[in-house]
Design a protein around this motif. Sequence first.
Motif, PDB file in Angstrom:
ATOM      1  N   TYR A 195       1.820   8.489   4.929  1.00  0.00           N
ATOM      2  CA  TYR A 195       2.361   8.751   6.265  1.00  0.00           C
ATOM      3  C   TYR A 195       3.259   7.624   6.753  1.00  0.00           C
ATOM      4  O   TYR A 195       3.967   7.772   7.737  1.00  0.00           O
ATOM      5  N   GLU A 252       0.844  -1.206   0.000  1.00  0.00           N
ATOM      6  CA  GLU A 252       0.000   0.000   0.000  1.00  0.00           C
ATOM      7  C   GLU A 252       0.879   1.256   0.000  1.00  0.00           C
ATOM      8  O   GLU A 252       2.046   1.207   0.424  1.00  0.00           O
ATOM      9  N   TRP A 265       0.547  -5.555   6.061  1.00  0.00           N
ATOM     10  CA  TRP A 265      -0.034  -6.272   4.925  1.00  0.00           C
ATOM     11  C   TRP A 265      -1.114  -5.408   4.283  1.00  0.00           C
ATOM     12  O   TRP A 265      -1.784  -4.640   4.983  1.00  0.00           O
TER      13      TRP A 265
HETATM   14 FE1  SF4 Z   1      -0.600   1.579   4.876  1.00  0.00          FE
HETATM   15 FE2  SF4 Z   1      -0.784  -0.131   6.957  1.00  0.00          FE
HETATM   16 FE3  SF4 Z   1       0.739  -0.727   4.836  1.00  0.00          FE
HETATM   17 FE4  SF4 Z   1       1.489   1.250   6.469  1.00  0.00          FE
HETATM   18  S1  SF4 Z   1       1.333  -0.897   7.004  1.00  0.00           S
HETATM   19  S2  SF4 Z   1       1.522   1.269   4.215  1.00  0.00           S
HETATM   20  S3  SF4 Z   1      -0.513   2.076   7.072  1.00  0.00           S
HETATM   21  S4  SF4 Z   1      -1.494  -0.464   4.852  1.00  0.00           S
END
Ligand code: SF4
Length: 334
Positions: A67, A63, A110
Motif C-alpha cells: 500500500y 520493506e 525505516w
Molecule cells: Fe512499510 Fe512503513 Fe516502509 Fe511504508 S514506510 S514501506 S509502511 S515499513
Amino acid sequence: MNKIYNNNSILRHNWSIEEAKAIIDQPLLDLVYQAQTIHRSNFPKNEIQKSKLLSIKTGSCPEDCSYCSQSAHHNVDLKKEPLISLEEVVHAAEDAVKEGATRFCMGAAWRGPTDRNIDQVCEMVEAVNNLGLESCVTLGMLKDGHAEKLASAGLNYYNHNIDTSEEFYNSIITTRNFSDRIDTLGKVRNAGVKVCSGGIIGMGETRYDRSEMLRTLSNLEQHPESVPINMLIRIPGTPLGNVEPLSHIELVRTIALARILMPLSTVRLSAGRAEMSDSTQALCFLAGASSIFLGDVLLTADNPGTDKDSKMLDDFGLKGETKITFKEVIKEVS
Ligand code: SF4
Ligand code: SAM
Ligand code: DTB
C-alpha cells in the motif's frame, strides 16, 4: 484477563471471532447506536482530538508493504528525504500548536531505527513534549532497549499497526511477518509507552479479516490506548494502486467494531479522508472515532487541509478535546 472499569463495564480480552462478526454484521443503525452509546459513556461528547503528522524520513524504505508510497520496491513519484533536522521538527510542531493540534506524530520510512536514529528521535520527542503536545512516533521494528530509551525521553505513544488479519498479512507484505509486529508491540508495552496500533482497510481483504484484525488488538493483554483506522489511499505505482475501492459504510462498520471491542481506546479516523464526504465522516464520528489528522498532507499523501476541516467540525459542532482522559481499570476478573 478481563477487567472491570469505573463505569462498571467489562473490558474484555477474550472476544471470539463469532462474537466480533456478529457485532459487525448487525444492521448498520443498530451497530452505530451500540458504538455511540459506548462512546458516550467513556468519552466527552462532541469532542475530537486534533493531531498533526510529520514525515521525518521519507521514502527508500526496504520493506515491500503493497500500500505504501515509501517502499523502495515500488515505482512511485515521491521526493525522498533523509532524516530531517531537530529545528525542522520544532518548527512543524510549533505550527501544529498554532493550528490547535494537541498530538504530534512523527513517522520514519525505516524497517527499524538504528541506535543512533533512536538518539536523534529522542531529542525530537523531548522538543515536542516541551511544547505541551502529546508525542507519538512510528519508526518500524524496534530492537531491545530502543523502547526504553524512547520511554525515558518522555514518548507518550508508539504507533505500529498490525494493518490486517494474520491470515491476509503475507498477501500485503512479504519482508516481515505478522509476529514481528506483535513482537515490537510487546517491547513498547513492556517499556511503559502507550500503544497505538490499528490498520488499513480497502486492500482487498474481507469483513472477516477486518474483524480478525480488531479481535487480535482487543485480545492483547492490554488494549492499545490508540487505534488508528486507515482507509487505503490508492497510490499510483504501488501494487494496490488500482484495487477496487471499498464502500465507506464498511469503514463505518470497522470503526464501530473497534469502539465496541476496545471501549476505552481512542479510535482514530486516519488516512483516506480526502476522498470522504462530510456525511461519511459524520457517520465515522457517530460510530466512535474521535480523532483526525489535520493538514493538507499526511506523511506523503493528500489530506483535506485545515480550512476544510475547520468548516466541517464547525458544521458538526465538534470541538477540540478539552483534556486527555483515561478511565481507570478498577479490578481484574477472569
Ligand atoms: Fe512499510 Fe512503513 Fe516502509 Fe511504508 S514506510 S514501506 S509502511 S515499513
Ligand atoms: N515505517 C513505519 C511502519 O510501517 O510502521 C511507519 C510509517 S507507516 C507509513 C505508518 C502506517 O501508515 C502504516 O502502518 C499504514 O497503516 C499507514 N499507511 C501507509 N500507507 C498508507 C496508504 N497508502 N493508505 C492508508 N494507510 C497507509
Ligand atoms: C496511521 O495509522 N496512519 C498515519 C499514522 N498512523 C502514521 C499514517 C497514514 C499514512 C498515509 C499515507 C501517506 O501519507 O503516505
